[in-house]
Write a protein that holds these residues in place. Structure first.
Motif, short mmCIF file in Angstrom:
data_model
loop_
_atom_site.label_atom_id
_atom_site.label_comp_id
_atom_site.label_asym_id
_atom_site.label_seq_id
_atom_site.Cartn_x
_atom_site.Cartn_y
_atom_site.Cartn_z
N GLY A 181 10.76 -13.83 20.04
CA GLY A 181 9.48 -14.48 20.25
C GLY A 181 8.33 -13.53 20.46
N GLY A 182 8.62 -12.25 20.61
CA GLY A 182 7.59 -11.26 20.84
C GLY A 182 6.97 -10.75 19.56
N SER A 183 6.13 -9.72 19.71
CA SER A 183 5.37 -9.18 18.60
C SER A 183 5.44 -7.66 18.58
CB SER A 183 3.90 -9.60 18.69
OG SER A 183 3.75 -11.00 18.68
N LEU A 184 5.32 -7.10 17.38
CA LEU A 184 5.20 -5.67 17.17
C LEU A 184 4.26 -5.42 16.01
CD1 LEU A 184 8.84 -4.22 17.42
CD2 LEU A 184 6.96 -3.76 18.98
N ARG A 185 3.58 -4.27 16.04
CA ARG A 185 2.74 -3.86 14.93
C ARG A 185 3.21 -2.51 14.42
NH1 ARG A 185 -3.53 -1.84 14.60
NH2 ARG A 185 -4.07 -2.82 12.60
N LEU A 186 3.65 -2.46 13.17
CA LEU A 186 4.08 -1.23 12.54
C LEU A 186 2.92 -0.61 11.77
CD1 LEU A 186 7.56 -2.30 11.08
CD2 LEU A 186 6.99 -1.53 13.40
N SER A 187 2.87 0.73 11.76
CA SER A 187 1.87 1.46 11.01
C SER A 187 2.55 2.50 10.14
CB SER A 187 0.88 2.16 11.95
OG SER A 187 0.21 1.24 12.78
N CYS A 188 1.94 2.81 9.00
CA CYS A 188 2.43 3.86 8.12
C CYS A 188 1.24 4.54 7.47
CB CYS A 188 3.37 3.30 7.05
SG CYS A 188 4.00 4.53 5.90
N ALA A 189 1.05 5.81 7.76
CA ALA A 189 -0.07 6.58 7.24
C ALA A 189 0.41 7.56 6.18
CB ALA A 189 -0.77 7.34 8.38
N ALA A 190 -0.28 7.58 5.05
CA ALA A 190 0.02 8.51 3.97
C ALA A 190 -0.88 9.73 4.06
CB ALA A 190 -0.17 7.83 2.61
N SER A 191 -0.31 10.90 3.80
CA SER A 191 -1.08 12.14 3.80
C SER A 191 -0.58 13.07 2.71
CB SER A 191 -1.01 12.82 5.17
OG SER A 191 0.33 13.19 5.47
N GLY A 192 -1.37 14.09 2.38
CA GLY A 192 -1.00 15.05 1.36
C GLY A 192 -1.96 15.03 0.19
N SER A 193 -1.44 15.34 -0.99
CA SER A 193 -2.26 15.40 -2.20
C SER A 193 -2.43 14.00 -2.77
CB SER A 193 -1.62 16.34 -3.22
OG SER A 193 -1.50 17.65 -2.71
N ILE A 194 -3.44 13.30 -2.30
CA ILE A 194 -3.66 11.90 -2.67
C ILE A 194 -5.01 11.76 -3.36
CG2 ILE A 194 -3.95 9.55 -1.83
CD1 ILE A 194 -2.17 10.35 0.56
N SER A 195 -4.96 11.21 -4.56
CA SER A 195 -6.17 10.81 -5.26
C SER A 195 -6.45 9.33 -5.07
CB SER A 195 -6.07 11.15 -6.76
OG SER A 195 -7.21 10.69 -7.46
N ARG A 196 -5.40 8.52 -5.19
CA ARG A 196 -5.53 7.07 -5.08
C ARG A 196 -4.16 6.48 -4.76
NH1 ARG A 196 -9.52 3.54 -7.34
NH2 ARG A 196 -8.76 1.40 -7.64
N ILE A 197 -4.14 5.45 -3.92
CA ILE A 197 -2.92 4.73 -3.61
C ILE A 197 -3.02 3.34 -4.19
CG2 ILE A 197 -1.38 3.87 -1.82
CD1 ILE A 197 -2.40 6.02 0.03
N ASN A 198 -2.03 2.97 -5.00
CA ASN A 198 -1.99 1.65 -5.60
C ASN A 198 -1.31 0.67 -4.62
OD1 ASN A 198 -2.47 -0.26 -7.59
ND2 ASN A 198 -0.64 0.25 -8.78
N ASP A 199 -0.22 0.04 -5.02
CA ASP A 199 0.45 -0.92 -4.15
C ASP A 199 1.11 -0.23 -2.96
OD1 ASP A 199 1.71 -3.24 -6.71
OD2 ASP A 199 -0.30 -2.85 -5.95
N MET A 200 1.14 -0.90 -1.83
CA MET A 200 1.88 -0.48 -0.65
C MET A 200 2.77 -1.63 -0.22
SD MET A 200 -1.08 1.63 1.46
CE MET A 200 0.05 2.81 2.22
N ALA A 201 3.87 -1.31 0.47
CA ALA A 201 4.83 -2.35 0.80
C ALA A 201 5.64 -1.96 2.03
CB ALA A 201 5.78 -2.60 -0.37
N TRP A 202 6.25 -2.97 2.64
CA TRP A 202 7.23 -2.79 3.70
C TRP A 202 8.56 -3.37 3.25
CZ3 TRP A 202 6.68 0.05 8.02
CH2 TRP A 202 5.37 0.36 8.44
N TYR A 203 9.63 -2.62 3.50
CA TYR A 203 11.00 -3.04 3.25
C TYR A 203 11.77 -2.97 4.56
CZ TYR A 203 10.28 -2.40 -1.82
OH TYR A 203 9.84 -2.48 -3.12
N ARG A 204 12.96 -3.57 4.60
CA ARG A 204 13.83 -3.43 5.75
C ARG A 204 15.28 -3.38 5.30
NH1 ARG A 204 12.83 -9.27 8.78
NH2 ARG A 204 13.98 -10.61 7.29
N GLN A 205 16.12 -2.76 6.13
CA GLN A 205 17.52 -2.58 5.79
C GLN A 205 18.37 -2.59 7.04
OE1 GLN A 205 18.38 1.01 3.60
NE2 GLN A 205 20.26 0.16 2.75
N ASP A 206 19.45 -3.36 7.02
CA ASP A 206 20.44 -3.43 8.08
C ASP A 206 21.72 -2.79 7.54
OD1 ASP A 206 21.89 -6.02 10.18
OD2 ASP A 206 20.86 -4.17 10.75
#
Length: 120
Positions: free
Chosen positions: A15-40
């Motif tokens: 019933g609780g909440s969490l906020r995940l973050s993901c920051a990209a760095s390095g040699s970046i000109s443009r970022i197209n699609d971004m996504a979240w996946y999960r695995q058990d």
């Protein structure tokens, strides 16, 4: 080279909440699609949510109405706001991004994963 650095995972009660973050760095000109996946353990990595550069979103049926994906293009960062968490949401969560660097080629990158545990 591009790196995706994730944060925000942890232990939360049902019933609780969490906020995940993901920051990209390095040699970046443009970022197209971004996504979240999960695995058990024992399962295939599954898609949770996607967001285009223009903000078009898609969600897995299992998280619709509970999770929200967003991005800040100025910070090269994607977020996953998770509410009404259930025990079956327990998994390692990975971010993914399609990135164009100094060349014309689009390349796909993965974060290292951040664990989320939801207690009953």
């Amino acid at each position: 080279q591009v790196q995706l650095v994730e944060s925000g995972g942890g232990l939360v009660q049902a019933g609780g909440s969490l906020r995940l973050s993901c920051a990209a760095s390095g040699s970046i000109s443009r970022i197209n699609d971004m996504a979240w996946y999960r695995q058990d353990p024992g399962n295939q990595r599954e898609l949770v949510a996607t967001i285009s550069r223009g903000g078009i979103t898609n969600y897995a049926d299992s998280v619709k109405g509970r999770f929200s994906i967003s991005r800040d293009n100025a910070k090269n960062t994607v977020y996953l706001q998770m509410t009404s968490l259930k025990p079956y949401d327990t998994a390692v969560y990975f971010c993914n991004a399609e990135v164009r660097g100094s060349t014309w080629v689009w390349k796909n990158y993965w974060g290292q994963g951040t664990p989320v545990t939801v207690s009953s």
